[in-house]
Enzyme design. Sequence first.
Site, mmCIF file in Angstrom:
data_model
loop_
_atom_site.group_PDB
_atom_site.id
_atom_site.type_symbol
_atom_site.label_atom_id
_atom_site.label_comp_id
_atom_site.label_asym_id
_atom_site.label_seq_id
_atom_site.Cartn_x
_atom_site.Cartn_y
_atom_site.Cartn_z
ATOM 1 N N LYS A 170 1.927 -3.853 3.573
ATOM 2 C CA LYS A 170 0.512 -3.598 3.468
ATOM 3 C C LYS A 170 0.041 -4.041 2.106
ATOM 4 O O LYS A 170 0.789 -4.107 0.838
ATOM 5 C CB LYS A 170 0.192 -2.358 3.739
ATOM 6 C CG LYS A 170 0.608 -1.391 2.337
ATOM 7 C CD LYS A 170 0.065 0.246 2.873
ATOM 8 C CE LYS A 170 0.802 0.924 1.597
ATOM 9 N NZ LYS A 170 0.439 2.472 2.105
ATOM 10 N N ASP A 188 -2.467 10.760 4.724
ATOM 11 C CA ASP A 188 -3.240 11.145 3.772
ATOM 12 C C ASP A 188 -4.590 11.031 4.342
ATOM 13 O O ASP A 188 -5.006 11.692 5.456
ATOM 14 C CB ASP A 188 -3.305 10.555 2.622
ATOM 15 C CG ASP A 188 -4.280 11.228 1.601
ATOM 16 O OD1 ASP A 188 -5.122 12.178 1.858
ATOM 17 O OD2 ASP A 188 -4.252 10.809 0.341
#
Length: 325
Positions: free
Chosen positions: A203, A233
């Site tokens: 990523k 998260d």
Amino acid sequence: MLKEHRMALFACTASTDFASKVVETINETKAPEDVVLHLGSSEFTRFSDGEFQPRLTESVRGATVFILQSTYPPTDNLMELLLMIDATKRASADKVIAVMPYFGWARQDRKDKPRVAIGAKLVANLLKAAGADRVMTCDLHAEQIQGFFDFPVDHIYASTVFLPYIKAMHLDNLAIAAPDMGGAKRANSYAKALACPMIICHKTREKANMVSSITAIGEVEGKNIVIVDDMIDTAGTLTKAADVLMEKGALSVRACATHAVLSGKAYDNINNSQIKEVIVTDTIPLTSDPNVDKSKIKVVSMTQTFANIIRKVYNYEPISSEFSF
């Protein structure tokens, strides 16, 4: 006359339910001659200016005291834990062990840009200054954080509960995926334990909590994929990775993540993605809001593992048998 050494276990406000289950499990597995353990009695006074003060309402003199508290949200819960440790030490406890199922600030483990703090190291220093003799925690964001402490750290792995769960699903063409390069070591350990291939997602971020693009490295087509990570998260990385894997021909995508931080729009992101199921532990409780859809989220408990390790640490027994890897 010498008195027998004893164990005491207290909970701060963020982990009361978790601590109660740990006490219950310890009592279920104790030897007949052992004393029944109870959750220690304490009270927290909150003042109008925002300060708070913990107080133990029973004696801990000479005891080995375990204090349970996950530091999420981090600020108040960390300060509450530090004050509780200080109060316990000043009450003449023999040893104070901070049991932190979720260790907040763990993502601040290095200087990744100029003029920033190393929050995880600061928390380690604060715990020592408060009077902790040992820390017990689960799936740190980076294992090297253990080196920030000048006293023993018991680092527990959620693989103890995740591996049996994954095996029980009996998925054909199983593959384990890392959501980013940093999770490759963890994913490789799961892949070895399950004798299946591994996929790595790479990523790039525009800024914190904002993923711009993800690419998958490995054989994806025709696989039932389980992404493993230490925490969720905002679920931005997880859901984007799941969507990319499905576009590349995966049969299904699930996720196992130890700590369900689930901040911001995490619940919506999970529900609106192609991910089939998210398995988390109870180190952080899910939201109690009845209007939030939690149908895709399955919770597996770490209380048995923590109870076993607390008992073994108290009795000076080895704990390595509790780890899957």
